[in-house]
Design an enzyme around this catalytic site. Sequence first.
Site, PDB file in Angstrom:
ATOM      1  N   ASN A 135       0.848  -1.409   0.042  1.00  0.00           N
ATOM      2  CA  ASN A 135      -0.055  -0.012   0.136  1.00  0.00           C
ATOM      3  C   ASN A 135       0.849   1.329   0.202  1.00  0.00           C
ATOM      4  OD1 ASN A 135      -2.202  -1.756   0.144  1.00  0.00           O
ATOM      5  ND2 ASN A 135      -3.016  -0.846   2.241  1.00  0.00           N
ATOM      6  N   VAL A 136       0.273   2.389  -0.644  1.00  0.00           N
ATOM      7  CA  VAL A 136       1.115   3.700  -0.769  1.00  0.00           C
ATOM      8  C   VAL A 136       1.467   4.158   0.672  1.00  0.00           C
ATOM      9  CG1 VAL A 136       0.888   6.064  -1.437  1.00  0.00           C
ATOM     10  CG2 VAL A 136      -0.226   4.224  -2.768  1.00  0.00           C
ATOM     11  N   LYS A 137       0.592   3.887   1.830  1.00  0.00           N
ATOM     12  CA  LYS A 137       0.949   4.315   2.832  1.00  0.00           C
ATOM     13  C   LYS A 137       2.029   3.705   3.529  1.00  0.00           C
ATOM     14  CE  LYS A 137      -2.316   1.892   5.701  1.00  0.00           C
ATOM     15  NZ  LYS A 137      -3.582   1.526   5.266  1.00  0.00           N
ATOM     16  N   GLY A 138       2.317   2.595   3.144  1.00  0.00           N
ATOM     17  CA  GLY A 138       3.373   1.993   3.514  1.00  0.00           C
ATOM     18  C   GLY A 138       3.806   1.285   4.921  1.00  0.00           C
ATOM     19  N   GLU A 142       8.148   4.259   5.381  1.00  0.00           N
ATOM     20  CA  GLU A 142       8.464   3.881   4.261  1.00  0.00           C
ATOM     21  C   GLU A 142       7.288   4.028   3.313  1.00  0.00           C
ATOM     22  OE1 GLU A 142      11.022   0.749   3.359  1.00  0.00           O
ATOM     23  OE2 GLU A 142      12.572   1.640   4.581  1.00  0.00           O
TER      24      GLU A 142
END
Length: 256
Positions: A135-138, A142
Amino acid sequence: MKKLKDQLFEKTRFVKPYGDSFNDGIVQLSFTLPATDKYVAIESAKVLVSKMGIKDVKIATVEEPIENFYFFVVYGSVIHEVDLEQVKPIIPEYEKMSKEEVERYAKEHGIEKIVIVGATIGTDSHTVGLDSILNVKGFKGEKGLEAYKCFKVYNLGPQVMPSLLVEKIKELKAEVILVSQTITQRNMHLKNLTELVDLLEAEGLRDDVILICGGSRIDHKVAKELGYDAGFGPGTTPSDVASFIIQNYVKRKKEV
Ligand code: B12
């Protein structure tokens, strides 16, 4: 001036867990013991923990969440030590890069988009681990692989049967497969992971893809034994996986 780390390791290469002071061996563990009497359970817990090589046993918590099952949290000092110089970890081979370094490396090697498919397979519904990588949120500050310019990520989510995953790999022309497995009861994770490798081999796809698995009970050694290119366990961050993918992808391209 020497760093604290160097000063400590100059003293010894033989280490124990660190609790309050260096090499005091203090650990905490929890477990559930079946017994019909609370005090028998407590004494039995102490005996059991002593047999594990832990001395000065302190029972911090004892609860009876259901009748005749006692849950313990126990502290003590491990008598064993480990020789750091004898330990040879089996880990995936890659140089750790940042997101920016991965993207630059891809550009330098003329790579536009690598198609990645991720899924949690079998009946397993634990998606947090895979999501933290994709996922973008990581994870741990990161960004996940979806945020990388050089990756096109399809996250198929939980409970994807290996046969369906193989269909999706073909449909999406995936080059990298990321599978997550958490549940280990009766070694279900091993069965699911092996089934996927068998299906990929039967379809003649195995050598065309980078196949990676991960999860709380997975390590690189187990992954290699099962026929995967790499295995990542607890503590993995997205850039670990991105670095492994890009470096192996480039290496494979050079070999063709
Ligand atoms: C959240 C959770 C759930 C949630 C899951 C929600 C979701 N959407 O994921 C729910 C409530 C649904 C759930 C259900 C169950 N759970 Co549960 N669950 C947990 C819990 C509390 C946290 C797991 C987690 O999210 N960890 C955080 C992530 C970030 O860590 P991670 O998964 O290890 O991921 C990291 C690495 O392993 C790696 N990684 C993971 N996957 C991948 C994949 C790739 C490709 C790569 C590269 C890396 C990678 O990178 C991640 C980041 O570093 C754990 C206990 C615990 N504290 O760990 C129990 C736990 C995993 N659950 C457990 C159990 C038993 C169950 C149930 C069977 C309970 C039941 N009787 O119904 C069901 C099973 C449902 C099913 N069909 O799968 C057991 C598993 C025991 C075992 N070894 O088999 C645990 C350990 C609890 C316990 N102590 O008993 N659970």
